[in-house]
Structure formats: structure tokens, C-alpha cells
Design an enzyme around this catalytic site. Sequence first.
Site, PDB file in Angstrom:
ATOM      1  N   GLY A  12       0.742  -1.275   0.200  1.00  0.00           N
ATOM      2  CA  GLY A  12      -0.077   0.005   0.012  1.00  0.00           C
ATOM      3  C   GLY A  12       0.862   1.417   0.006  1.00  0.00           C
ATOM      4  O   GLY A  12       0.703   2.245   0.642  1.00  0.00           O
ATOM      5  N   LYS A  51      11.728   7.067  -7.787  1.00  0.00           N
ATOM      6  CA  LYS A  51      12.828   7.281  -8.945  1.00  0.00           C
ATOM      7  C   LYS A  51      13.888   6.165  -8.952  1.00  0.00           C
ATOM      8  O   LYS A  51      13.197   5.098  -9.366  1.00  0.00           O
ATOM      9  CB  LYS A  51      13.755   8.658  -8.545  1.00  0.00           C
ATOM     10  CG  LYS A  51      12.738   9.931  -8.698  1.00  0.00           C
ATOM     11  CD  LYS A  51      13.335  11.134  -8.065  1.00  0.00           C
ATOM     12  CE  LYS A  51      12.335  12.144  -8.214  1.00  0.00           C
ATOM     13  NZ  LYS A  51      13.088  13.629  -7.760  1.00  0.00           N
ATOM     14  N   SER A 139      -3.575   0.058  14.670  1.00  0.00           N
ATOM     15  CA  SER A 139      -4.336   0.770  14.917  1.00  0.00           C
ATOM     16  C   SER A 139      -4.756   1.127  16.438  1.00  0.00           C
ATOM     17  O   SER A 139      -5.221  -0.079  16.930  1.00  0.00           O
ATOM     18  CB  SER A 139      -5.896   1.012  14.142  1.00  0.00           C
ATOM     19  OG  SER A 139      -6.913   1.937  14.315  1.00  0.00           O
ATOM     20  N   ASN A 146     -14.291   0.972  18.465  1.00  0.00           N
ATOM     21  CA  ASN A 146     -15.112   2.134  17.686  1.00  0.00           C
ATOM     22  C   ASN A 146     -16.498   1.912  17.073  1.00  0.00           C
ATOM     23  O   ASN A 146     -16.442   0.775  16.288  1.00  0.00           O
ATOM     24  CB  ASN A 146     -14.176   3.045  16.595  1.00  0.00           C
ATOM     25  CG  ASN A 146     -14.678   4.377  16.144  1.00  0.00           C
ATOM     26  OD1 ASN A 146     -15.139   5.161  17.225  1.00  0.00           O
ATOM     27  ND2 ASN A 146     -14.481   4.646  14.973  1.00  0.00           N
ATOM     28  N   TYR A 152     -13.143  -3.927  11.495  1.00  0.00           N
ATOM     29  CA  TYR A 152     -11.817  -3.327  11.484  1.00  0.00           C
ATOM     30  C   TYR A 152     -10.776  -3.585  12.892  1.00  0.00           C
ATOM     31  O   TYR A 152      -9.776  -3.837  12.835  1.00  0.00           O
ATOM     32  CB  TYR A 152     -11.861  -1.653  11.256  1.00  0.00           C
ATOM     33  CG  TYR A 152     -10.555  -1.124  11.082  1.00  0.00           C
ATOM     34  CD1 TYR A 152      -9.898  -1.158   9.688  1.00  0.00           C
ATOM     35  CD2 TYR A 152     -10.091  -0.289  12.157  1.00  0.00           C
ATOM     36  CE1 TYR A 152      -8.656  -0.591   9.742  1.00  0.00           C
ATOM     37  CE2 TYR A 152      -8.844   0.270  11.849  1.00  0.00           C
ATOM     38  CZ  TYR A 152      -8.211   0.424  10.773  1.00  0.00           C
ATOM     39  OH  TYR A 152      -7.001   1.054  10.616  1.00  0.00           O
ATOM     40  N   ALA A 155      -9.863  -7.333  13.116  1.00  0.00           N
ATOM     41  CA  ALA A 155      -8.675  -7.478  12.413  1.00  0.00           C
ATOM     42  C   ALA A 155      -7.554  -7.053  13.229  1.00  0.00           C
ATOM     43  O   ALA A 155      -6.627  -7.700  13.158  1.00  0.00           O
ATOM     44  CB  ALA A 155      -8.850  -7.009  10.931  1.00  0.00           C
TER      45      ALA A 155
END
Length: 245
Positions: A12, A51, A139, A146, A152, A155
Amino acid sequence: MKTTKKIAVITGANRGLGKGIAEELSNTNNITVIGTSTSQKGCKIINKYLKNNGIGIKLDITNPNEITKTMDFVYKNFGRVDILINNAGIIRDKLLINMKTQDWNSVLNVNLNSIFYMSKSVIRNMIKNKQGKIITIGSVIAHIGNCGQTNYSAAKLGLVGFHKSLALELAPKGITVNMIAPGLIKTGMTNNLSQKQLSKYLSKIPMKRLGTIKEISKITLFLISNDANYITGQVIHVNGGMYMP
């Protein structure tokens, strides 16, 4: 293409934290970065900012066969992998009462299962070389929960147990395994928050500000350095005091 530089694979790496971490590592000039993205467009972004310090590779991290082929390419062309940074992740937020099975499975597959696939693809090579660094971006939500994020948080907390166990397995081989658990970090997503939404989040952060991608990338740089060779099985919390274990 084989090099004396350290070889780092970052999933990612086309945007957000992954991009920031990849840029930080490539700027050291002693690390070649292999950044992954799920799209050719993402790979072009990676190639543009790296690059001559690395390449972008299209990869579906939920596909074990594709990972095997990609890592065969990496080993053939670069010789080894010294550093794996599991950064890629997704969200499919909904209250559990409204959450579809697909929402649950897709998040678990990308945010948990893929870390198993990616880690397994590098550890044999790391064991052979008697050294290696595995770092996964977790996290704060894994530790405080939450609303709307049962998939989420499940996991991300599952990753904690995974990394502690893997750290025990690999410590005798000279390989360290750690996690970084960011709080609310200033990214493109947070830039779209209304002032009311932002104020609500900031009220939960004792330092009264968002974290930065640079702060996460600097901690990553430390964890892959020789200065962190005696640190393994840890979750490094970076959240401005939002959560204190």
C-alpha cells in the site's frame, strides 16, 4: 539489479502512510524500496516518487498465488528481503446490525489474512540470512474500539496476537517483529472532516492535535534500524495520549 542496499517491501505504498514510510526509507539512500499497489496507476505513483531508489509492483495481497509469483520475482531480481512493512488496509464501516458478511470478510481478508500471507512469504528468506525486520501498521481502534468498526478492530487486534506469537518464533533467528498503532493521523481522509467532526476527535486526544505521517515514518525508520535490534513483539502506540496501555 541485485544490490548491497537493504531491500524493503512495503504494501500500500501509493498513498497515505505507506507512501510516507516508503519515501522516508528511500531517502536514507541505503534502502531499496519495493512498494506495492493494487493498481497500475498506484504503481506509477510509486515509481515517480521513488525514482532510482526502488520500484512499484502491482499486487493483490489477498491472493497467495499472486504473492508467491511476486516474491519469486523479488528474490530473483533483488536477492532477498530484509524488511517487510505491512501497511495496506481497508475500512468497510457499518454498525454490526447493518454489516453485510462481505463487509466483514473483505476487511478481515485484507487487514488480517494478508499479513499472514505476506509474512510467510519472507520469513524463510530472512531465516536463511539470519536477520530481518517485520513491521505492521495497526491502529488505536484495536485497543479502544469504535462504533461501526467491529470488523476493523477485530482484524487489527487479531494482528497483535499474531505478531507476539511470530516474534517468539523468529527471535532466535535474529528477526524482529513489531507493530505501530497510530491514532488519528493527518491524511487526505482527515482533510475532508468538517470542523465539527475534527473538534469531536480532538476532544479525545490529550495533545489536541492530529499526528503526522512523518511521525509514523520516523518511528518505522527507528524500528528497522540496528538501534532497535533488541525490540520485538511490541506494539508502539503513537496517538497523542488518546490511549495509554
